[in-house]
Design an enzyme around this catalytic site. Structure first.
Site, PDB file in Angstrom:
ATOM      1  N   ASN A 156       0.877  -1.171   0.000  1.00 37.64           N
ATOM      2  CA  ASN A 156       0.000   0.000   0.000  1.00 37.64           C
ATOM      3  C   ASN A 156       0.918   1.226   0.000  1.00 37.64           C
ATOM      4  O   ASN A 156       1.401   1.655   1.041  1.00 37.64           O
ATOM      5  CB  ASN A 156      -0.887  -0.040   1.248  1.00 37.64           C
ATOM      6  CG  ASN A 156      -1.848   1.131   1.299  1.00 37.64           C
ATOM      7  OD1 ASN A 156      -1.800   2.031   0.447  1.00 37.64           O
ATOM      8  ND2 ASN A 156      -2.710   1.138   2.290  1.00 37.64           N
TER       9      ASN A 156
ATOM     10  N   ARG B 189     -11.005  15.460   7.542  1.00 30.37           N
ATOM     11  CA  ARG B 189     -11.864  15.845   6.408  1.00 30.37           C
ATOM     12  C   ARG B 189     -13.260  16.212   6.907  1.00 30.37           C
ATOM     13  O   ARG B 189     -13.783  15.568   7.806  1.00 30.37           O
ATOM     14  CB  ARG B 189     -11.997  14.694   5.407  1.00 30.37           C
ATOM     15  CG  ARG B 189     -10.723  14.371   4.683  1.00 30.37           C
ATOM     16  CD  ARG B 189     -10.999  13.363   3.561  1.00 30.37           C
ATOM     17  NE  ARG B 189      -9.766  12.682   3.203  1.00 30.37           N
ATOM     18  CZ  ARG B 189      -9.638  11.365   3.139  1.00 30.37           C
ATOM     19  NH1 ARG B 189     -10.662  10.571   3.378  1.00 30.37           N
ATOM     20  NH2 ARG B 189      -8.489  10.839   2.815  1.00 30.37           N
TER      21      ARG B 189
ATOM     22  N   GLU C 207      -7.832  -5.468   5.335  1.00 33.16           N
ATOM     23  CA  GLU C 207      -7.730  -5.130   3.920  1.00 33.16           C
ATOM     24  C   GLU C 207      -6.613  -5.911   3.234  1.00 33.16           C
ATOM     25  O   GLU C 207      -6.733  -6.314   2.091  1.00 33.16           O
ATOM     26  CB  GLU C 207      -7.524  -3.620   3.764  1.00 33.16           C
ATOM     27  CG  GLU C 207      -8.798  -2.853   4.086  1.00 33.16           C
ATOM     28  CD  GLU C 207      -8.589  -1.383   4.355  1.00 33.16           C
ATOM     29  OE1 GLU C 207      -8.109  -1.067   5.464  1.00 33.16           O
ATOM     30  OE2 GLU C 207      -8.901  -0.562   3.490  1.00 33.16           O
TER      31      GLU C 207
ATOM     32  N   ARG D 185      -2.620  -2.100  -3.331  1.00 35.32           N
ATOM     33  CA  ARG D 185      -3.838  -1.347  -3.085  1.00 35.32           C
ATOM     34  C   ARG D 185      -3.743  -0.063  -3.899  1.00 35.32           C
ATOM     35  O   ARG D 185      -2.758   0.677  -3.790  1.00 35.32           O
ATOM     36  CB  ARG D 185      -3.963  -0.998  -1.609  1.00 35.32           C
ATOM     37  CG  ARG D 185      -5.173  -0.147  -1.356  1.00 35.32           C
ATOM     38  CD  ARG D 185      -5.026   0.692  -0.143  1.00 35.32           C
ATOM     39  NE  ARG D 185      -6.157   1.595  -0.027  1.00 35.32           N
ATOM     40  CZ  ARG D 185      -6.081   2.780   0.532  1.00 35.32           C
ATOM     41  NH1 ARG D 185      -4.944   3.218   1.034  1.00 35.32           N
ATOM     42  NH2 ARG D 185      -7.125   3.551   0.603  1.00 35.32           N
TER      43      ARG D 185
ATOM     44  N   HIS E 218     -12.636   2.791   0.141  1.00 33.74           N
ATOM     45  CA  HIS E 218     -12.574   1.782   1.221  1.00 33.74           C
ATOM     46  C   HIS E 218     -13.242   0.476   0.776  1.00 33.74           C
ATOM     47  O   HIS E 218     -13.752  -0.284   1.607  1.00 33.74           O
ATOM     48  CB  HIS E 218     -13.294   2.266   2.495  1.00 33.74           C
ATOM     49  CG  HIS E 218     -12.597   3.364   3.228  1.00 33.74           C
ATOM     50  ND1 HIS E 218     -13.288   4.353   3.894  1.00 33.74           N
ATOM     51  CD2 HIS E 218     -11.287   3.626   3.436  1.00 33.74           C
ATOM     52  CE1 HIS E 218     -12.440   5.180   4.464  1.00 33.74           C
ATOM     53  NE2 HIS E 218     -11.211   4.762   4.204  1.00 33.74           N
TER      54      HIS E 218
END
Ligand code: ADP
Length: 410
Positions: free
Chosen positions: A27, A250, A395, A101, A190
């Site tokens: 990743n 965010r 993940e 990813r 996601h």
């Protein structure tokens, strides 16, 4: 520690035979690389993180197969050097594939694909939609190609799981030409996490399928998805990961006219507004303290008013979104919490469910209190209308699995 690889760092006692046909999951972020080497049966993994890339403090934190921790500093080292070192650390395990990813797959990709020249060009081109992430992913793919040209690589897109959303969920109510000519639509992110936890919930529930789940991935980035019978039908993030829930830094949803207003009122540039909404808002913006929920919770417990409001807003917005996403599902089996906050914060889960007070949800407070630190389980009371689950996300496991499937290795 030295930046050269001391052979003593190698796992001398490692049982390499048990790490059968491992897949390397990468990743690559803008200044970090997370990696995990995962055995074919997902039972064994070696993990690590390269961080602060490009800075004097650049380093690799590696956990060996035996659980020992190493730190290798690579002052000023960037992605290429870090990957070189990571691959040296792992080559003794003879990994058979690399899965990356990748944040944005645009409209083209609804599943993981093997990397070829066209795919690599696409990852680079989609920088227009993910300017911070996709270039770093491309660097990672190229670095592996340069060192191991023979090893097959696969890209697993964060957006792919949401490609099953119907137009009613993925289109914005703006002129059609913007969608047709420029692919302006909702993509969602996601995806590997929502796919993993919804699939896992369907495995462990006693209720017969098909199941309708609302999955809440609450970490630094936060998103919620409506999943029915294994398919994403709607999700809270959109063209970019800014849309939807309030997050660590965010804002999530704001009035789109805020941009125009700030430009007129404060003469802020679009870039400044974008940075403010992505990096200075959310839990950090409201509390004025931190993007980390633990810090905000501590302050709230000591009576800090802005910290209290930040938590209330966070929970209100998650509850409101979950309620609205339920409209996408033909039937609703339950809610699945995951991510650092969803997996660990007992009080946040309770508060979110209190917001959804018209859903007939009944929490088993004892079970809820026992679910943190990586444990998996349900916490609904027997007479609850909805099931409630905590499923720690994985993940890496999902990316390794999709990588093997894309290469027909399973
Ligand atoms: P990322 O999106 O970067 O992978 P994580 O999924 O690790 O992030 O989630 C990070 C968030 O989880 C932070 O806000 C952190 O405060 C929160 N978190 C982790 N552990 C706990 C805990 N025990 N209680 C409350 N919040 C927690």
């Amino acid at each position: 520690m030295s930046d050269s690889l001391n052979p003593n760092f190698y796992d001398q006692n490692a049982e390499t035979s048990t790490l059968t046909n491992p897949t390397l999951v990468l990743n690559c972020g803008s200044s970090s690389i997370k990696y995990a080497l995962i055995s074919e049966d997902n039972s064994i993994r070696i993990t690590g993180l390269a961080e602060n890339l490009g800075l004097d403090t650049a380093r690799i934190k590696h956990t060996t197969i035996n659980g020992d921790k190493l730190e290798i500093s690579i002052p000023g080292g960037r992605h290429k050097l870090a990957l070189q070192k990571i691959l040296e650390l792992l080559e003794q395990y003879h990994f058979i594939a690399v899965g990356h990813r990748v944040v944005h797959g645009g409209r083209e990709y609804s599943e993981a694909v093997r990397v070829d020249e066209h795919v690599l060009d696409e990852v680079k081109r989609l920088k227009i939609l993910a300017p911070l992430h996709n270039p770093a992913h491309a660097l990672g793919i190229e670095a592996v190609q340069a060192i191991y040209p023979e090893i097959p690589q696969v890209v697993v897109f964060d957006t792919a799981f949401h490609q099953t959303m119907p137009p009613v969920a993925f289109r914005y109510p703006i002129p059609k030409s913007l969608y047709e000519e420029y692919k302006i639509r909702r993509y969602g992110f996601h995806g590997t996490s929502h796919a993993y936890v919804s699939e896992r919930a369907s495995e462990i529930t006693q209720t017969k399928g098909p199941h309708g789940w609302l999955t809440a991935h609450l970490g630094n980035g936060c998103s919620a998805t409506a999943v029915y019978d294994g398919k994403s039908l709607d999700t809270s993030m959109g063209l970019t990961p800014l849309e939807g829930l309030m997050m660590g830094t965010r804002s999530g949803d704001v009035d789109p006219s805020l941009h125009m207003h700030l430009k007129r009122q404060l003469d802020m540039s679009l870039e400044d507004i974008d940075a403010m909404l992505n990096k200075e808002s959310g839990l950090l913006g409201i509390s004025g303290l931190s993007n980390d929920l633990r810090t905000v919770e501590e302050a709230a417990n000591e009576g800090h008013q802005d910290a209290k409001l930040a938590i209330e807003m966070f929970c209100y917005r998650v509850g409101k979104y979950l309620a609205s996403l339920s409209c996408a599902l033909p039937e609703l089996t339950g809610i699945v919490f995951t991510g650092g906050i969803g997996e660990n914060s007992v009080t946040t889960r309770t508060r979110i469910l209190e917001v959804m007070r018209h859903f007939g949800i009944k929490v088993d407070a004892n079970k809820n209190a026992g679910l943190f630190g990586g444990s998996e389980g349900s916490f609904h009371a027997e007479d609850s209308h909805l099931e409630l689950w905590v499923v720690p996300t994985d993940e890496e496991c999902r990316i390794a699995q999709e990588t093997r499937e894309a290469l027909s290795l399973t």
